[in-house]
Scaffold this motif. Structure first.
Motif, PDB file in Angstrom:
ATOM      1  N   ARG A 260       0.837  -1.210   0.000  1.00  0.00           N
ATOM      2  CA  ARG A 260       0.000   0.000   0.000  1.00  0.00           C
ATOM      3  C   ARG A 260       0.867   1.252   0.000  1.00  0.00           C
ATOM      4  NH1 ARG A 260      -3.204  -2.874   3.978  1.00  0.00           N
ATOM      5  NH2 ARG A 260      -5.148  -3.649   3.034  1.00  0.00           N
ATOM      6  N   SER A 261       1.920   1.241   0.761  1.00  0.00           N
ATOM      7  CA  SER A 261       2.811   2.410   0.817  1.00  0.00           C
ATOM      8  C   SER A 261       3.471   2.664  -0.531  1.00  0.00           C
ATOM      9  CB  SER A 261       3.887   2.198   1.893  1.00  0.00           C
ATOM     10  OG  SER A 261       3.293   2.028   3.171  1.00  0.00           O
ATOM     11  N   ILE A 262       3.882   1.590  -1.212  1.00  0.00           N
ATOM     12  CA  ILE A 262       4.526   1.748  -2.520  1.00  0.00           C
ATOM     13  C   ILE A 262       3.535   2.298  -3.539  1.00  0.00           C
ATOM     14  CG2 ILE A 262       5.594   0.511  -4.436  1.00  0.00           C
ATOM     15  CD1 ILE A 262       6.834  -1.393  -2.375  1.00  0.00           C
ATOM     16  N   TRP A 267       0.585   9.269  -5.731  1.00  0.00           N
ATOM     17  CA  TRP A 267      -0.352  10.300  -5.288  1.00  0.00           C
ATOM     18  C   TRP A 267       0.308  11.266  -4.328  1.00  0.00           C
ATOM     19  CZ3 TRP A 267      -3.908  11.360  -0.997  1.00  0.00           C
ATOM     20  CH2 TRP A 267      -4.963  12.202  -1.373  1.00  0.00           C
ATOM     21  N   ALA A 268       1.368  10.816  -3.638  1.00  0.00           N
ATOM     22  CA  ALA A 268       2.056  11.676  -2.683  1.00  0.00           C
ATOM     23  C   ALA A 268       2.913  12.728  -3.375  1.00  0.00           C
ATOM     24  CB  ALA A 268       2.917  10.828  -1.742  1.00  0.00           C
ATOM     25  N   VAL A 269       3.399  12.425  -4.579  1.00  0.00           N
ATOM     26  CA  VAL A 269       4.206  13.389  -5.330  1.00  0.00           C
ATOM     27  C   VAL A 269       3.272  14.444  -5.939  1.00  0.00           C
ATOM     28  CG1 VAL A 269       5.806  13.677  -7.256  1.00  0.00           C
ATOM     29  CG2 VAL A 269       5.901  11.620  -5.830  1.00  0.00           C
ATOM     30  N   ILE A 273       4.549  18.270 -10.645  1.00  0.00           N
ATOM     31  CA  ILE A 273       5.904  17.750 -10.844  1.00  0.00           C
ATOM     32  C   ILE A 273       5.861  16.483 -11.683  1.00  0.00           C
ATOM     33  CG2 ILE A 273       7.966  16.903  -9.676  1.00  0.00           C
ATOM     34  CD1 ILE A 273       7.392  19.885  -9.259  1.00  0.00           C
ATOM     35  N   SER A 274       4.927  15.591 -11.360  1.00  0.00           N
ATOM     36  CA  SER A 274       4.817  14.345 -12.119  1.00  0.00           C
ATOM     37  C   SER A 274       4.463  14.616 -13.578  1.00  0.00           C
ATOM     38  CB  SER A 274       3.763  13.439 -11.484  1.00  0.00           C
ATOM     39  OG  SER A 274       4.112  13.094 -10.161  1.00  0.00           O
ATOM     40  N   ALA A 275       3.545  15.564 -13.803  1.00  0.00           N
ATOM     41  CA  ALA A 275       3.152  15.879 -15.181  1.00  0.00           C
ATOM     42  C   ALA A 275       4.326  16.433 -15.973  1.00  0.00           C
ATOM     43  CB  ALA A 275       1.994  16.871 -15.178  1.00  0.00           C
ATOM     44  N   LEU A 276       5.138  17.286 -15.369  1.00  0.00           N
ATOM     45  CA  LEU A 276       6.300  17.835 -16.057  1.00  0.00           C
ATOM     46  C   LEU A 276       7.342  16.759 -16.348  1.00  0.00           C
ATOM     47  CD1 LEU A 276       6.730  21.225 -14.136  1.00  0.00           C
ATOM     48  CD2 LEU A 276       5.809  20.867 -16.439  1.00  0.00           C
TER      49      LEU A 276
END
Length: 458
Positions: A260-262, A267-269, A273-276
């Protein structure tokens, strides 16, 4: 307690109410409620004094609302006319004149303040008539202390909420009303105050955007993709989140908390930033994904994932995959919580009846989870309908679409609205867009939540 004759005129309550309608607080003074009447008179007097002090009423020769009116009169005049004299650039600077947008804002504030005064006046009329009727019927007149105690007991929630509501009226309602009114004007980069005056154009902007021309084709094209995007983005993230939650909750999976943590990390990032990062990875000229496909011989040339106008579905599929990566952990966490509330006895009974694992998930787990998360699905649809970040930071609305006006093939309504406003200065058309977005999203939300049984009592 004061006793009155029973033969008093039955029209007395109406007469006292009329007195408060003409002058707020006068009816209370006739009822000998001195403190209440003084407060209401002070409110009305403050508004009158503000009008007199901000106007030019000493000399009424050649009176016009523009030159002589105070805050309220000039505000209402400005809201109706949006000005009559544009400013011009001279050697000494800008000449004196009207600024249409400032006049509109001042007019909205004047209307809101007058609406508050009108609401207080209506309450004063009803209070004066009700108090007079009680005096004539029972002969009772409450003292100021008794009235304060009675009001505090009966209307305490309203007294506590009143300051917040008044603040919201000017902080929230004012910008909303301003944005709506802009839709009925010709306010744009080609018609900017104070050098030019903004004018009311009625429904012309709506006809232009919803008509059969290029604007209409762009709007309905972008709207169709926006609805499809919202449906697919919500369905894929929910389905994949449900699958991950069921798998991680299985007894055969070891270290479920670690998994679950992995899975929760995307979603935590921050989404921007992820989109870029994904934008760089899918860059057609320098991105590692296109280069890897060429090196492996899968493609003979680089793939323009986000900028190929001949194949816009490449960019759309990439946007859906990136949104899936960013959004499934949210539903996985929510559904995992819902799964813990399902009694193990349900599954035991299903196994006794001979249900397979797939049948248990389809006929037992899924209906229970859907019932618990239905409102969240609606909220997720609304969020995806206005998902500015993924589309703008990943594709910036591209690839270009020559058939659209100021929009690309992956633009949704909210990103197109952003381009119309900040990139092209078409404030009138953008305001129409914001109204239509509100109507579409609001109507769908109300309809969906009414059909959902999640809020009904068990």
């Amino acid at each position: 307690m004061i006793t009155h004759r029973r033969g008093a005129s039955p029209a007395a309550p109406g007469a006292v109410g009329l007195a408060s309608a003409l002058v707020p607080g006068l009816g209370q003074l006739l009822n000998r409620e001195w403190g209440k009447g003084a407060v209401l008179l002070a409110v009305a007097g403050t508004a009158a004094v503000a009008e007199l002090l901000t106007g030019h009423y000493a000399d009424l020769s050649g009176y016009t609302p523009r030159t002589h009116g105070g805050f309220f009169v000039r505000g209402l005049w400005g809201l109706v006319t949006l000005g009559t004299q544009p400013r011009a650039m001279t050697v000494a600077g800008l000449s004196r004149g009207d600024h249409s947008i400032i006049l509109m804002i001042n007019g909205i504030i004047a209307v809101l303040v007058l609406a508050l005064i009108a609401a207080i006046t209506v309450w004063a009329v009803r209070d004066a008539a009700r108090t007079r009727r009680r005096i004539l019927t029972t002969g009772e007149r409450l003292t100021a202390r008794e009235w304060v105690r009675s009001t505090r007991q009966s209307a305490f929630p309203y007294l506590v909420l009143a300051p917040t509501l008044i603040l919201l009226l000017f902080v929230t309602a004012l910008p909303v009303v301003f944005g709506i009114l802009i839709a009925f004007t010709d306010y744009s980069k080609d018609n900017l105050p104070p050098m030019q005056l903004v004018e009311w154009v009625g429904l012309e902007n709506f006809r232009q955007l919803l008509g059969a021309g290029a604007w209409g084709a762009t709007f309905f094209g972008v709207l169709g993709w926006t609805v499809l995007w919202a449906v697919l983005a919500t369905a894929t993230t929910y389905a994949f989140g449900f699958l991950q939650a069921v798998l991680v909750s299985s007894r055969r999976v070891r270290l479920p908390r670690l998994w679950r943590s992995i899975f929760f990390l995307p979603w935590a990032v921050p989404a921007m930033i992820s989109a870029l990062v994904f934008r760089s990875m899918f860059n057609g000229q320098f991105g590692p994904i296109s280069q890897t496909l060429v090196d492996l011989g899968i493609t003979h040339e680089r793939v323009m994932w986000l900028t190929d106008p001949a194949n816009p579905w490449l960019a759309r599929i990439v946007a859906l995959l990136v949104n899936l990566w960013l959004g499934f952990p949210y539903f996985m966490a929510l559904i995992s919580g819902a799964l813990t509330n399902i009694s193990p006895s349900y599954y035991e009974a299903a196994r006794i009846d001979g249900a397979s694992a797939a049948q248990q998930v389809r006929y037992l787990t899924l209906p229970i989870v859907l019932r618990a998360t239905a409102p969240l699905i609606v909220l997720s649809f609304v969020a995806n309908f206005n998902n500015f970040g993924v589309i703008y930071f990943l594709t910036q609305g591209g690839p270009a679409n020559p058939d659209y006006r100021y929009a690309g093939s992956t633009d949704i309504l909210i990103t197109w609205l952003y381009k119309l406003t900040l990139d092209n200065g078409l404030y009138d058309i953008a305001s129409v867009m914001s109204i239509l977005i509100f109507v579409i999203v609001g109507s769908f939300s109300v309809w969906s939540l009414r059909r959902s049984k999640a809020f009904t009592d068990a």
